[in-house]
Design an enzyme around this catalytic site. Sequence first.
Site, short mmCIF file in Angstrom:
data_model
loop_
_atom_site.label_atom_id
_atom_site.label_comp_id
_atom_site.label_asym_id
_atom_site.label_seq_id
_atom_site.Cartn_x
_atom_site.Cartn_y
_atom_site.Cartn_z
CB THR A 162 -0.81 0.04 1.31
OG1 THR A 162 -1.15 -1.27 1.66
CG2 THR A 162 -2.03 0.90 1.21
NE ARG A 189 -6.82 -9.00 -1.26
CZ ARG A 189 -5.99 -8.04 -0.86
NH1 ARG A 189 -5.94 -6.90 -1.49
NH2 ARG A 189 -5.21 -8.23 0.17
CB VAL A 190 -12.11 -5.55 -0.61
CG1 VAL A 190 -11.84 -4.27 0.16
CG2 VAL A 190 -13.02 -5.27 -1.79
CB THR A 211 1.91 -0.88 4.37
OG1 THR A 211 2.42 -1.65 3.26
CG2 THR A 211 3.07 -0.52 5.28
N GLY A 212 0.80 -4.00 4.36
CA GLY A 212 1.12 -5.43 4.45
C GLY A 212 0.03 -6.23 3.78
N GLY A 214 -3.30 -7.61 3.21
CA GLY A 214 -4.59 -7.13 3.71
C GLY A 214 -5.33 -8.11 4.59
#
Length: 277
Positions: A162, A189-190, A211-212, A214
Amino acid sequence: MKVLAHGGVGSPRENDDGVKDAVNKGISGKTEALDIVIGVVRELEDDPIFNAGTGSRVRIDGSIQMDAAVMFDGEIGAVSAIERVKNPVSVAKEVYDSPFVMLTGADCTQFARDLGYEDYDPLTKKRKEELEEMNEKLKGTDGPERLKKVREFYEQVDGGDTVGCVAEVYGEYAAAVSTGGTSYCMRGRVGDSPLIGCGFYAGKKGAVVTTGKGEEIIKRMSAKRCYDLIPEHGLKEACEMTIAEYPNEISIGVIAVNGSGIASADNREMARFGIER
Ligand code: GLY
């Protein structure tokens, strides 16, 4: 004014200059925390080395679907699975200004078009090559067999890259995030980025962005978790405690701001840049 931005956990520190450019350009002429985080994230979206906006990862079907969000003083705007716009974070701000909190998929893209956001293809040469690689690995598979293969590859995916920014101006806090998602991810996909308390949080005590991968961040609601740890443990320790909730094989990064300063923690390299004035 305090600003801290990142280019995604797993992005090498040599990309710090790209984040620095984004911060310097993004804050130019801005005086409000929300405008600053949006300005910075727009710049990161426009830089093809980062996985957001131009340069977003491609899904296994060859499409690009992006997630983004903004938050200021408890108010939110988020978009998920939006397609073919240049700056998803600006559309998230349009949602922020609407009566809604999140719009998704084709209807979200249409919302952007209705507001004058032009058709834009964020695909880069590098992402096209990555798609060809994924296609090669999934070649000849279909239905449940294809899904099984996707699962195998997805389990090996490390990180979600991200981009994000947190800012403080005169005691007010804002957060913004944007992403093209992970590799080997399905259409629809979310991840964590557009989900409040998972990819971002901003309130009276500060602002946090994560960040990483999800799926892992959503399970732990890490942005809100970090935010809640700040008053008792302080900014730096809250970031480190958030990271410590992950086993080392899962890459994770967090950035945060409060009245006392800016801080970050990560378990991989994470390009970043911050200013305090
Ligand atoms: N952290 C971005 C994603 O998993 O989509």
